[in-house]
Design an enzyme around this catalytic site. Structure first.
Site, PDB file in Angstrom:
ATOM      1  N   HIS A 191     -16.701  64.721 -11.076  1.00  0.00           N
ATOM      2  CA  HIS A 191     -15.687  63.671 -11.238  1.00  0.00           C
ATOM      3  C   HIS A 191     -15.953  62.978 -12.582  1.00  0.00           C
ATOM      4  O   HIS A 191     -17.102  62.911 -13.029  1.00  0.00           O
ATOM      5  CB  HIS A 191     -15.866  62.692 -10.080  1.00  0.00           C
ATOM      6  CG  HIS A 191     -14.838  61.606  -9.969  1.00  0.00           C
ATOM      7  ND1 HIS A 191     -14.858  60.484 -10.760  1.00  0.00           N
ATOM      8  CD2 HIS A 191     -13.781  61.463  -9.137  1.00  0.00           C
ATOM      9  CE1 HIS A 191     -13.853  59.691 -10.420  1.00  0.00           C
ATOM     10  NE2 HIS A 191     -13.182  60.266  -9.436  1.00  0.00           N
ATOM     11  N   ASP A 199     -24.282  62.065  -7.396  1.00  0.00           N
ATOM     12  CA  ASP A 199     -23.014  61.397  -7.128  1.00  0.00           C
ATOM     13  C   ASP A 199     -22.650  61.744  -5.685  1.00  0.00           C
ATOM     14  O   ASP A 199     -22.136  62.829  -5.410  1.00  0.00           O
ATOM     15  CB  ASP A 199     -21.956  61.899  -8.118  1.00  0.00           C
ATOM     16  CG  ASP A 199     -20.561  61.407  -7.752  1.00  0.00           C
ATOM     17  OD1 ASP A 199     -20.399  60.781  -6.689  1.00  0.00           O
ATOM     18  OD2 ASP A 199     -19.636  61.673  -8.541  1.00  0.00           O
ATOM     19  N   GLN A 222     -18.702  61.557  -2.153  1.00  0.00           N
ATOM     20  CA  GLN A 222     -18.075  62.346  -1.083  1.00  0.00           C
ATOM     21  C   GLN A 222     -19.092  62.866  -0.085  1.00  0.00           C
ATOM     22  O   GLN A 222     -18.702  63.392   0.959  1.00  0.00           O
ATOM     23  CB  GLN A 222     -17.304  63.542  -1.694  1.00  0.00           C
ATOM     24  CG  GLN A 222     -16.213  63.174  -2.669  1.00  0.00           C
ATOM     25  CD  GLN A 222     -15.018  62.469  -2.023  1.00  0.00           C
ATOM     26  OE1 GLN A 222     -14.857  62.457  -0.800  1.00  0.00           O
ATOM     27  NE2 GLN A 222     -14.176  61.869  -2.836  1.00  0.00           N
ATOM     28  N   LYS A 233     -14.882  54.763   0.639  1.00  0.00           N
ATOM     29  CA  LYS A 233     -14.691  56.155   1.065  1.00  0.00           C
ATOM     30  C   LYS A 233     -15.361  56.427   2.406  1.00  0.00           C
ATOM     31  O   LYS A 233     -15.398  57.554   2.878  1.00  0.00           O
ATOM     32  CB  LYS A 233     -15.241  57.108   0.005  1.00  0.00           C
ATOM     33  CG  LYS A 233     -14.451  57.061  -1.317  1.00  0.00           C
ATOM     34  CD  LYS A 233     -14.891  58.150  -2.240  1.00  0.00           C
ATOM     35  CE  LYS A 233     -14.444  57.935  -3.665  1.00  0.00           C
ATOM     36  NZ  LYS A 233     -12.992  58.133  -3.850  1.00  0.00           N
ATOM     37  N   CYS A 259      -9.280  63.210 -11.309  1.00  0.00           N
ATOM     38  CA  CYS A 259     -10.371  62.724 -12.176  1.00  0.00           C
ATOM     39  C   CYS A 259     -11.423  63.804 -12.392  1.00  0.00           C
ATOM     40  O   CYS A 259     -12.629  63.511 -12.428  1.00  0.00           O
ATOM     41  CB  CYS A 259     -11.026  61.463 -11.616  1.00  0.00           C
ATOM     42  SG  CYS A 259      -9.881  60.113 -11.403  1.00  0.00           S
TER      43      CYS A 259
HETATM   44  N1  7TS Z   1     -17.477  60.657  -7.622  1.00  0.00           N
HETATM   45  C1  7TS Z   1     -16.735  61.391  -6.784  1.00  0.00           C
HETATM   46  C2  7TS Z   1     -17.207  62.739  -6.345  1.00  0.00           C
HETATM   47  C3  7TS Z   1     -15.530  60.866  -6.314  1.00  0.00           C
HETATM   48  O1  7TS Z   1     -14.792  61.578  -5.477  1.00  0.00           O
HETATM   49  C4  7TS Z   1     -15.109  59.578  -6.762  1.00  0.00           C
HETATM   50  C5  7TS Z   1     -13.773  59.015  -6.379  1.00  0.00           C
HETATM   51  C6  7TS Z   1     -15.956  58.855  -7.598  1.00  0.00           C
HETATM   52  C7  7TS Z   1     -17.129  59.429  -8.025  1.00  0.00           C
HETATM   53  C8  7TS Z   1     -15.642  57.476  -8.049  1.00  0.00           C
HETATM   54  O2  7TS Z   1     -15.725  56.606  -6.971  1.00  0.00           O
HETATM   55  P1  7TS Z   1     -15.271  55.061  -7.139  1.00  0.00           P
HETATM   56  O3  7TS Z   1     -15.311  54.530  -5.753  1.00  0.00           O
HETATM   57  O4  7TS Z   1     -16.247  54.418  -8.043  1.00  0.00           O
HETATM   58  O5  7TS Z   1     -13.887  55.102  -7.714  1.00  0.00           O
HETATM   59  N2  7TS Z   1     -12.808  59.993  -6.049  1.00  0.00           N
HETATM   60  C9  7TS Z   1     -11.504  59.813  -5.915  1.00  0.00           C
HETATM   61  C10 7TS Z   1     -10.651  60.835  -5.572  1.00  0.00           C
HETATM   62  O6  7TS Z   1     -10.982  61.989  -5.350  1.00  0.00           O
HETATM   63  N3  7TS Z   1      -9.388  60.368  -5.510  1.00  0.00           N
HETATM   64  O7  7TS Z   1      -9.424  59.072  -5.815  1.00  0.00           O
HETATM   65  C11 7TS Z   1     -10.721  58.709  -6.063  1.00  0.00           C
END
Ligand code: 7TS
Length: 409
Positions: free
Chosen positions: A122, A199, A202, A225, A365
């Site tokens: 990501h 990271d 997920q 999430k 992303c």
């Molecule tokens: N890393 C992964 C693997 C992610 O899926 C996401 C967000 C992030 C980092 C960033 O997380 P945040 O909470 O700091 O924004 N992924 C997604 C997605 O797949 N669709 O919207 C956000």
């Protein structure tokens, strides 16, 4: 199939309709819906305990502090951290990774050093490293993927050499669903004296996670999430790594002493929590962890494997549909990306919305990954504990309808 459908009653939003159809929410990889237990915990905090933390000597300030620190203890226990101080509250995964990039990377990288990533990351696990590489003169290097959408562990020896100081990789891809090679990458990092950063945005929501068993140095995830609110997440780190890391943000609450020209830092975890933290959000995060623990992360994972298997099998019935990701549910989570003939994923998502089906379309992303897949975008259905097989059937019916509408032969 493991039936968790009784849990749906805890999620008020799942009762709503979209375009006159029952909502079929298949975008939990972007953000999850919230159970009443989380909503009530935050509401109760604001109604009865609201005060700033770690400052007041009065009763409510002590209650707020206890609720906030209680949430930290819950999150720490959830990932089997050795101690609550190993959990720093952040705004989410993105700010957690930035904290490591600026707090550790900036102070330990030199020109010629390397940061090893994978091509399925990501942007949150690419761009912070690019920013820090630009300042330090370090370079980025990437582990490629195999033809079946897994990280090519055979390339580890070529990519992770003595120049590598940081190995940062996704625990589970938000596009492919692929589970990262945690053991192999952590071992390879350690063998060359590099730190490993996971990271886990997920991973932690969908898979039992034991940071001590994984053995990495840092692990980042987001509350929103995993049934919690937006605006809060966690950075877990090994104590010794946190000790050698500098704060990337300065301000109130993170200091031991402040002189006119220099300051010293508070103990962990406060050293990395400058300013008023997201208190109500942390309380909601703790309630989300309680909820997931009550269900059991093994059951969450089993349920997702089953519904993902069902979805992959049903999607395979649709002509001209291509799924991007491993087929074996032992190697993947419930984010299922696909394209349908040459229908643009945004158009597809708009059509599906007419049937009440919420899926994400775009590059998710992960632009470098889109280039590897040689597509500009995909549509993505992603599952969580509240999804039921009947929702997959609605998705599949809507995809057949899209084929008809777009005149796919
Ligand atoms: N890393 C992964 C693997 C992610 O899926 C996401 C967000 C992030 C980092 C960033 O997380 P945040 O909470 O700091 O924004 N992924 C997604 C997605 O797949 N669709 O919207 C956000």
């Amino acid at each position: 199939m493991l039936d968790l459908s009784h849990l749906r009653a805890d999620f008020p939003i799942l009762d709503r309709q979209v375009h006159g159809k029952p909502l079929v929410y298949l975008d939990s990889a972007a953000t999850t819906q919230k159970p009443v237990q989380v909503l009530d915990a935050m509401d109760d905090y604001y109604r009865h305990h609201n005060a700033n933390v770690h400052r007041g000597a009065y009763t409510m300030a002590e209650e707020a502090t206890e609720l906030y620190e209680g949430a930290r203890r819950r999150v720490a226990r959830f990932i089997n951290a050795a101690a609550p101080e190993e959990v720093v509250f952040t705004r989410g995964t993105t700010s957690a990774i930035n904290a490591v990039a600026y707090g550790w990377g900036l102070h330990h990288l030199q020109p010629g050093d390397r940061i090893a990533l994978t091509t399925m990351e990501h942007h949150a696990n690419i761009v912070p490293w690019q920013l820090v590489a630009r300042v330090t003169g370090a370079e980025l290097t990437y582990l490629p993927l195999t033809a079946d959408f897994r990280v090519d562990v055979g390339a580890i020896g070529d990519v992770i050499d003595s120049r590598v100081k940081i190995v940062a990789f996704s625990g589970m891809s938000n596009v492919l669903g692929t589970i990262g090679p945690l053991a192999e990458a952590v071992a390879a990092a350690r063998a060359v004296g590099a730190i490993s950063v996971i990271d886990a945005a997920q991973l932690v929501p969908h898979h039992p996670t034991d940071v001590r068993a994984i053995g990495a140095d840092f692990l980042a995830f987001s509350a929103h999430k995993m049934l919690g609110p937006t605006g809060v997440g966690a950075l877990w780190g090994r104590r010794d790594r946190f000790e050698e890391m500098e704060p990337a943000e300065g301000g109130g609450e993170m200091i031991r002493d402040v002189q006119l020209h220099s300051s010293t830092w508070a103990d962990l975890p406060h050293k990395f929590e400058a300013g008023t933290p997201p208190i109500a959000e942390a309380v909601g995060f703790g309630a989300a962890v309680d909820y997931l623990e009550a269900v059991g992360m093994d059951r969450v994972r089993d349920h997702e494997r089953e519904i993902t298997r069902y979805a992959l099998d049903r999607l395979a019935e649709i002509p001209d549909l291509t799924v991007y990701g491993p087929d074996d549910t032992a190697q993947r989570g419930g984010a299922v990306s696909f394209t349908l003939a040459d229908i643009h994923p945004h158009d597809l998502a708009t059509i599906l919305d007419q049937s009440g089906v919420a899926v994400r379309a775009g590059h998710h992303c992960a632009k470098p990954l889109m280039r590897v897949l040689d597509v500009p975008a995909t549509a993505r259905a992603s599952f969580y504990l509240y999804n039921v097989p009947g929702e997959v059937d609605v998705l599949v019916a809507a995809l057949h309808e899209a084929r008809r509408l777009f005149g796919v032969a």
